[in-house]
Design a protein around this motif. Structure first.
Motif, PDB file in Angstrom:
ATOM      1  N   ALA A   6       1.905   9.446  -0.818  1.00  0.00           N
ATOM      2  CA  ALA A   6       1.701   8.319  -1.734  1.00  0.00           C
ATOM      3  C   ALA A   6       2.055   7.009  -1.028  1.00  0.00           C
ATOM      4  O   ALA A   6       1.334   6.013  -1.144  1.00  0.00           O
ATOM      5  N   ILE A   7       3.157   7.010  -0.282  1.00  0.00           N
ATOM      6  CA  ILE A   7       3.567   5.802   0.444  1.00  0.00           C
ATOM      7  C   ILE A   7       2.554   5.491   1.535  1.00  0.00           C
ATOM      8  O   ILE A   7       2.146   4.345   1.713  1.00  0.00           O
ATOM      9  N   ARG A   9      -0.625   6.274   1.628  1.00  0.00           N
ATOM     10  CA  ARG A   9      -1.856   5.747   1.011  1.00  0.00           C
ATOM     11  C   ARG A   9      -1.704   4.277   0.663  1.00  0.00           C
ATOM     12  O   ARG A   9      -2.586   3.456   0.913  1.00  0.00           O
ATOM     13  N   ARG A  10      -0.553   3.949   0.047  1.00  0.00           N
ATOM     14  CA  ARG A  10      -0.327   2.561  -0.331  1.00  0.00           C
ATOM     15  C   ARG A  10      -0.344   1.640   0.887  1.00  0.00           C
ATOM     16  O   ARG A  10      -0.914   0.554   0.864  1.00  0.00           O
ATOM     17  N   ARG A  13      -3.811   1.152   2.330  1.00  0.00           N
ATOM     18  CA  ARG A  13      -4.545   0.219   1.489  1.00  0.00           C
ATOM     19  C   ARG A  13      -4.035  -1.209   1.704  1.00  0.00           C
ATOM     20  O   ARG A  13      -4.804  -2.161   1.721  1.00  0.00           O
ATOM     21  N   ALA A  14      -2.714  -1.338   1.890  1.00  0.00           N
ATOM     22  CA  ALA A  14      -2.136  -2.670   2.100  1.00  0.00           C
ATOM     23  C   ALA A  14      -2.706  -3.316   3.365  1.00  0.00           C
ATOM     24  O   ALA A  14      -2.944  -4.514   3.400  1.00  0.00           O
ATOM     25  N   THR A  17      -6.191  -4.675   2.459  1.00  0.00           N
ATOM     26  CA  THR A  17      -6.341  -5.748   1.469  1.00  0.00           C
ATOM     27  C   THR A  17      -6.050  -7.111   2.087  1.00  0.00           C
ATOM     28  O   THR A  17      -6.301  -8.130   1.476  1.00  0.00           O
ATOM     29  N   THR A  18      -5.498  -7.100   3.315  1.00  0.00           N
ATOM     30  CA  THR A  18      -5.278  -8.390   3.963  1.00  0.00           C
ATOM     31  C   THR A  18      -6.282  -8.525   5.107  1.00  0.00           C
ATOM     32  O   THR A  18      -6.806  -7.529   5.596  1.00  0.00           O
ATOM     33  N   GLU A  76       8.790  -6.055   3.572  1.00  0.00           N
ATOM     34  CA  GLU A  76       9.426  -5.510   2.366  1.00  0.00           C
ATOM     35  C   GLU A  76      10.784  -6.142   2.131  1.00  0.00           C
ATOM     36  O   GLU A  76      11.173  -6.429   1.005  1.00  0.00           O
TER      37      GLU A  76
ATOM     38  N   ASP B  91       0.043  -7.999  -3.057  1.00  0.00           N
ATOM     39  CA  ASP B  91      -1.362  -7.805  -2.688  1.00  0.00           C
ATOM     40  C   ASP B  91      -2.014  -6.678  -3.484  1.00  0.00           C
ATOM     41  O   ASP B  91      -3.196  -6.397  -3.315  1.00  0.00           O
ATOM     42  N   PHE B 100       0.639   3.744  -7.880  1.00  0.00           N
ATOM     43  CA  PHE B 100       1.530   4.104  -6.769  1.00  0.00           C
ATOM     44  C   PHE B 100       2.858   4.644  -7.297  1.00  0.00           C
ATOM     45  O   PHE B 100       3.348   5.693  -6.855  1.00  0.00           O
ATOM     46  N   ASP B 103       2.404   8.053  -8.623  1.00  0.00           N
ATOM     47  CA  ASP B 103       2.289   9.031  -7.528  1.00  0.00           C
ATOM     48  C   ASP B 103       3.663   9.402  -6.997  1.00  0.00           C
ATOM     49  O   ASP B 103       3.992  10.570  -6.813  1.00  0.00           O
TER      50      ASP B 103
END
Lengths: 244, 314
Positions: A6-7, A9-10, A13-14, A17-18, A76, B91, B100, B103
């Motif tokens: 899950a992390i 994938r995020r 995607r991050a 998106t930039t 982060e 974002d 997320f 998940d």
């Protein structure tokens, strides 16, 4: 495992998106082409292989991989989202691994996009595709080792520029550790086995042998060990930094 | 039955600075605990330790019996947390962010869609679900932060300044939501808005310089105010002095203050000795005289007085 994914994938995607992702991919592929054709004389040397491509990649990675890794933790921490992430039911190891994996997949995508050159040499001649495949593997492993260092450095700071510069510097030392530049620092005072140890840490030496098509288990283990070491250091730093 | 949330002797030092200095309390299901204190009192640090973000220097945090030091994942599964300032991945869209979180929390398939739908519905962010979080207003960001915290319907909810930056309508909505969830959960909210404590909290803890200086229901705290059971009388300014003389003489009245306002009327505040009820005697006295009284009321006590007194005492 599902948490790590899950992390991951995020994070993937991050990247996309930039603009960073597209800038990185375009620059990486373009520089690969430029160095291979211009400095490596891919055409003129009259050999059907991709040595000119892979010969320059460690140097491209030196600049571009820290740029991919720098945001992993520094961003982060700066945005405060680390608090949200680390109060979800996620272990530090899962978070570190998920982020690293995302950066590795992203770099892998960029690397895969150099495939037109592989098609080109196959169109023009009969290259040893086994060697090319081994080279791609070596390149991917090398990128992974760089990323693990970059991720570790990113966890040390909240400033992405610092993460980039320090990351590139540390990677540079590891690349150069087989050469006089670094070795001369140790020669003269350190015992011979230390010099030998430093020499054996050289990324370039291990990379070169894989790129020649010789997949030696020791070279694979070397890169995997570097990644494990720095991912572990990354976990330790994230935990330590949280406590202060 | 064990308490939902138990905190024992929590201490956090940063170098030579002691941010949290021995805090103990427990929260049970159905309670809404207000964590009150001036900025820098240690509220956020305490909440970060409860949610497992910061390791405490010493002390223990138990959530439904699980120790955050030895079983952080079990604790984090049971807690919903809104960090201070509601930091979010700017974002992403709220939909992606909630996806997320679902998940990571192991909510998948149909349950995932349902959980996101419910959280979005409750906190009223349905129409911005597909907008990038970076472009949302402060109020919406805060609400996305709350949605993220309640997504898995946790038993323990920790909200660090949940209404900060919201307009009065949104504040009302969030408070209504907290009240609605209160019966089934143990909720801790930090705030420096005293009206919020009166409206949503069943209990309030005041902390200053890392220590608990008061713990009680909002009413109990109000009773500590010198305004508790004070009587306010409004009458024309020229009668003020005579009236003051009469009220001062009444048994149980500690002192009388006169505040004149611009309109020519005066306001008398008669403070009660030891917080006892004096309105009956004051009104009897006034009925027997011929002052022209415009207003007569009892004060419950002022939380901000108590707050100031407790948190500025040396």
């Amino acid at each position: 495992m599902s948490t790590t994914l899950a992390i991951c994938r995020r994070e993937v995607r991050a990247y996309f998106t930039t603009p960073l992702a597209y800038v990185f991919i375009v620059v990486f592929v373009a520089l690969n082409g430029a160095t291979a054709f211009y400095f490596g004389n891919l055409f003129d040397r009259g050999q059907a292989d991709l040595q000119p491509l892979f010969g320059f990649q460690p140097w491209l990675y030196l600049i571009l991989v820290p740029a991919v890794a720098m945001r992993l933790w520094a961003e982060e921490r700066k945005a405060g989202t680390l608090e949200m992430l680390m109060t979800l039911p996620v272990s530090t190891t899962e978070a570190v691994f998920g982020k690293f994996l995302a950066a590795w997949i992203f770099t892998g995508i960029a690397l895969a996009l150099t495939f037109p050159m592989w098609i080109t040499v196959n169109y023009l001649g009969n290259p040893d595709n086994g060697v090319i495949l081994a080279s791609y593997l070596g390149s991917l492993l090398m990128a992974g080792a760089y990323l693990s260092i970059g991720g570790f450095v990113s966890a040390l700071t909240r400033n992405q520029v610092i993460a980039f510069v320090i990351g590139a510097a540390v990677i540079f030392l590891f690349m150069m550790s087989g050469l006089e530049l670094v070795l001369s620092v140790f020669q003269g005072w350190a015992p011979g086995f230390v010099v030998g140890l430093v020499q054996s840490l050289s990324f370039l030496t291990h990379y070169d042998s894989i790129v020649q098509g010789v997949i030696d288990l020791r070279d694979l283990i070397f890169f995997l060990a570097i990644m494990t070491l720095f991912l572990f250091a990354n976990v330790v730093v994230v935990d330590l930094k949280r406590g202060s | 039955m064990t308490q939902m949330l138990e905190i024992e002797g929590l201490i956090k030092r940063f170098g030579s600075l002691t941010a949290v200095d021995g805090i103990s309390f427990s929260v049970d299901r159905g309670e809404v605990l207000g964590f009150l204190g001036p900025n820098g009192a240690g509220k956020t640090t305490a909440m970060r330790m409860v949610t497992g973000f910061l390791p405490p220097t010493s002390g223990r945090v138990l959530v439904e019996g699980f120790d955050v030091a030895t079983d952080p994942i079990a604790v984090k599964k049971r807690i919903g947390y809104l960090p201070e300032g509601a930091p979010l991945y700017e974002d992403m869209t709220p939909l992606e962010l909630l996806g997320f979180v679902a998940d990571v929390r192991g909510i998948s398939g149909a349950a995932k869609g349902r959980a996101i739908g419910q959280a979005a519905e409750r906190i009223n962010i349905r129409h911005v679900l597909r907008q990038s979080i970076g472009t949302l207003s402060k109020g919406f960001k805060r609400r996305v932060g709350i949605a993220q915290a309640i997504l898995h319907d946790p038993d323990v909810l920790i909200l660090d300044e949940p209404t900060d930056g919201l307009d009065p309508n949104q504040k009302h909505e969030v408070r209504r939501l907290i009240n609605e969830m209160a019966p089934n959960k143990a909720i801790v909210i930090s705030t420096h808005l005293l009206e919020e404590v009166e409206m949503v909290c069943s209990r309030a803890i005041v902390i200053a310089r890392g220590r608990i200086v008061a713990d009680g229901t909002p009413l109990e705290l109000e009773a500590r105010s010198r305004h508790h059971n004070a009587v306010v009388v409004r009458l024309p300014g020229d009668q003020a002095d005579a009236c003051r003389g009469q009220i001062s003489a009444i048994e149980g009245v500690a002192s009388v203050e006169v505040v004149s306002d611009g309109s020519g009327a005066a306001q008398l505040i008669a403070f009660s000795q030891s917080g006892g009820v004096i309105i009956d005697r004051v009104s009897a006295q006034l009925r027997g005289s011929d002052f022209r009284i415009d207003e007569l009321r009892v004060e419950r006590g002022r939380l901000d007085d108590v707050f100031r007194e407790l948190t500025t005492a040396a």
